[in-house]
Each structure stands twice: as structure tokens, then as C-alpha cells.
Design an enzyme around this catalytic site. Structure first.
Site: not given
Ligand code: AMP
Length: 223
Positions: A13, A88, A124, A157, A168
Site C-alpha cells: 500500500k 481499517r 522488510r 520494525r 495483524r
Molecule cells: P501500518 O503501517 O498501516 O501497517 O500500521 C502500523 C500499526 O499502526 C498497525 O498495526 C496499528 O497498530 C496502527 N494503526 C495504523 N492505522 C490504524 C488505524 N486506522 N486504526 C487503528 N490502528 C492503526
């Protein structure tokens, strides 16, 4: 125009969002990046978010919504923006629709197999300073372990560890999966195959968005 990117963690994404942003001139808004920045800056929102992020869970809606509200109110979002990682959950869908109700939207799910992703995510590496993301196989930095953009050290990370990744994926299936039906019912949902290379996936995305972006401009121009 609002472009919403759906897809499991590690599915591309961020990479595709950057390419879309460059081509159509919209900023990419990553709630993951906004949250990681808040954690790094030790803000009160960041401190609240950190534990949930480290175990691969979702951060409380109110925290994320506050970050999104502030970000989309900035002038660079006036003509449109790309959402990467938000919404989400169905309740976040409703919050976004309430926050910016009149904006035409197009939703793209970058679909990929979980086994392929587990392998990808293990390789990654991220820069916690500027948010750039690399892959030890597909997208290597010029110098091993060093960010091309800002020169900081690259790390695995915390939330890319295999046990956290599985959590996740589960959350994506259970909480984000139902968004498909919502956006299908609105007639704005598109699915693209993310298992191919970056360029091929982007070509397919472009095929969808060239039409959608032109249509949204046409609608805006009509009296
Ligand atoms: P990402 O980089 O988008 O995969 O996000 C990393 C982490 O941030 C996720 O595993 C969640 O813990 C948190 N996160 C990101 N976006 C959201 C969202 N829209 N709602 C809740 N938690 C989020």
C-alpha cells in the site's frame, strides 16, 4: 477525490500509494506513519498508541481519528488525498465519511496471499526517522542498513516480527475484511492483484484510477 487503499500488512500500500501520489498529485496519508511519528515524538497520543502497535493490535479509534482529522484539514488535501491504512474498521469508515462527506471516493484493495507476505515482511526494513521502507530482496537500499533518503539506520520494525504479523493478518481478515462489502455496495470498490511486481501492479491500479480520477474531476466541474 479520495483514494482509499486496502490490503494486508506488507502488501504494498505504501509503495503503490507513493506512485499514485506522484502521478495524480495527491498526498498519501499513512496512519501507521502518523502514529509512528507520534510514538517517536512521545506525544500523549503516541504514548497511548505504542502498546497496541507493538502487539499488532489496532489503536483506539479516537486517537487515530484525531490524527486523520488534523492531517486532512491541511491545504494540500483540498483536491484529494490517498488513505493508506485508514479506515481499517467499519466504525472508522463511518468516521471518515462524517469527517469529509461530499468527497468522491475510490477504493482499491491490493490483494495478496498471506504466505507470500510473511516472507516479504521478514525482509522488510524501515527507517524510523523518515518512514522510508525497503526490502532486502526487492527494494534494497544503496548502502546496506542505511536509509537512502535521510541516512539513518534501518531496522526491522517491532510490528514486522512474525508473531506480530500473524496477529495483524488476523485483524485484517476480521476487522478490515467487512469493508469490502460496504464499498462494493457504494459501487466504489476495485480489487487488484498485488502478487506481481511493483510496476505491473501499478499499471493495473492506473487503469482503474485514470477513469475514476477523470470522472471525479468531471463531476466537480459540473454546475
Ligand atoms: P501500518 O503501517 O498501516 O501497517 O500500521 C502500523 C500499526 O499502526 C498497525 O498495526 C496499528 O497498530 C496502527 N494503526 C495504523 N492505522 C490504524 C488505524 N486506522 N486504526 C487503528 N490502528 C492503526
Amino acid at each position: 477525490m479520495r483514494i482509499i487503499l486496502l490490503g494486508p500488512p506488507g502488501g504494498g500500500k505504501g509503495t503503490q500509494g507513493d506512485l499514485i501520489g506522484k502521478l495524480y498529485g495527491f498526498p498519501r496519508i499513512s496512519t501507521g506513519d502518523l502514529l509512528r511519528k507520534a510514538v517517536q515524538d512521545r506525544t500523549s497520543l503516541g504514548l497511548e498508541a505504542e502498546a497496541a502497535m507493538n502487539r499488532g493490535g489496532l489503536v483506539r479509534d479516537g486517537v487515530v481519528l484525531e490524527l486523520v482529522r488534523e492531517r486532512v484539514s491541511r491545504p494540500d488535501c483540498r483536491n484529494g488525498y490517498i488513505m493508506d491504512g485508514y479506515p481499517r474498521t467499519l466504525s472508522q469508515v463511518l468516521s471518515l465519511e462524517a469527517l469529509d462527506p461530499d468527497r468522491p471516493e475510490s477504493v482499491l484493495e491490493i490483494a495478496l496471499d498471506e504466505d507470500v507476505l510473511l516472507e516479504r515482511l521478514a525482509g522488510r526494513r524501515a527507517c524510523l526517522k523518515c518512514g522510508a521502507v525497503y526490502n532486502l530482496r526487492a527494494r534494497k537500499p544503496a548502502r546496506e542498513g542505511v536509509c537512502d533518503v535521510c541516512g539513518s539506520a534501518l531496522v526491522l520494525r517491532e510490528d514486522d516480527r512474525p508473531d506480530v504479523i500473524r496477529e495483524r493478518f488476523r485483524i485484517y481478515r476480521e476487522q478490515t475484511g467487512p469493508l469490502r462489502a460496504h464499498y462494493e455496495a457504494k459501487g466504489v470498490f476495485h480489487r487488484v492483484d498485488g502478487s506481481r511486481g511493483i510496476e505491473e501492479t501499478f499499471r493495473e491500479i492506473r487503469g482503474v484510477l485514470d477513469i475514476e480520477v477523470a470522472r471525479s474531476k468531471g463531476a466537480a466541474a459540473r454546475p
